[in-house]
Motif scaffolding. Structure first.
Motif: not given
Length: 299
Positions: A11-35
């Motif tokens: 709750r305290e750092n939700w803005i920071g998490y919001l900014f890194i969410l797109p990167t995390f989702l794309m990294f998961t989609l393009l890296f972890y999911f294929p593995i």
């Protein structure tokens, strides 16, 4: 003061998490999911254009009973060992030469050292092909014209294809080790060399007692990364020999390519890829364990 919970920090750092969410989702989609999907694929008989059916450990049994894989596995280990340690030796030698140059000359020399590494591996393969080819290569022609003797087929006969691939790959990538070593050597305090010189230590002893202890950590980095990259090296060996003549220089990377894109057996190709990952991870763990024990000697 009460310790904050995970939800409190969110709750305290939700803005920071919001900014890194797109990167995390794309990294998961393009890296972890294929593995994860690829690991599952090794338990199927998937081919091009089809999901395949579950076959259990059949692909791993095929791997363990395949003679070509056994050869490719052994030759890949020899290739990786030869190229990695030759890159390490040449890189250290280049770094020691760079450390002796003055500041202005050092930048130019560093650019020359790194120039093979910055070239595309496929382009490097073409260069070495025109250099070593027995029909039109520069080296065979020079030896014939100067000494009047015929040369072996460097890319086809006896042990020469293996030596050629190791030398060519070492030439392409030694600059990586050279620049890391050069940065480490330049960062060593001059006072340590001066103190060793006052104590009567010669150049060789100063290298052993002052330089080498500072190169332990860079060596770990170089060995781990270069081993992983050399295991997966494909473009330059494929350009030079294509795994031939026949299958004499078949690396695991080339075998993976042929299994996937010639035979269209994607599940087996991914199983080969898993074997390559195991080699890289095993080597990295070994390097870190052995060199950490060595590093404790200097503490």
């Amino acid at each position: 003061m009460e310790e904050s919970t995970l939800m409190d920090r969110a709750r305290e750092n939700w803005i920071g998490y919001l900014f890194i969410l797109p990167t995390f989702l794309m990294f998961t989609l393009l890296f972890y999911f294929p593995i994860v999907r690829g690991v599952y694929m090794t338990f199927t008989n998937a081919r091009l254009g089809g999901a395949g059916t579950f076959v259990g450990l059949d692909n791993y049994m095929w791997l363990l009973t395949n003679d070509l894989f056994h050869f490719a596995f052994g030759w890949t280990l020899a290739f990786v060992f030869g190229t990695t340690f030759l890159q390490l030796f040449i890189g250290l030698f280049a770094a020691l030469l760079l450390s002796e140059l003055k500041s202005g000359w050092r930048e130019w020399a560093s650019a020359i050292v790194m120039s093979p590494y910055f070239s595309a591996p496929l382009a490097g393969g073409v260069i070495w092909l025109w250099f070593l080819n027995s029909d039109f290569g520069m080296l065979p022609r020079l030896i014939t014209d100067i000494f009047g003797v015929s040369t072996p087929a460097f890319l086809a006969e006896d042990l020469w294809p293996y030596v050629s691939l190791i030398v060519a790959q070492s030439w392409h990538d030694y600059g990586y080790a050279g620049i890391i070593y050069a940065a480490a050597i330049v960062g060593i305090p001059r006072e340590q060399y001066e103190a060793a010189a006052l104590a009567g230590a010669g150049r060789l002893r100063r290298f052993r007692d002052v330089t080498l202890p500072h190169l332990v950590t860079p060596t770990i980095v170089i060995l781990a990364l270069r081993t992983a990259w050399n295991v997966a090296e494909f473009a330059q060996p494929f350009e030079l020999t294509g795994g031939g003549p026949g299958t004499r220089t078949m690396l695991m990377s080339i075998l993976t390519y042929e299994t996937a894109y010639v035979n269209l057996q994607f599940a087996r190709a991914y199983t080969l890829g898993m074997a390559m990952i195991v080699i890289s991870m095993t080597a990295a763990i070994f390097y870190v364990t052995v060199i950490q024990d060595e590093e404790e000697m200097y503490v």
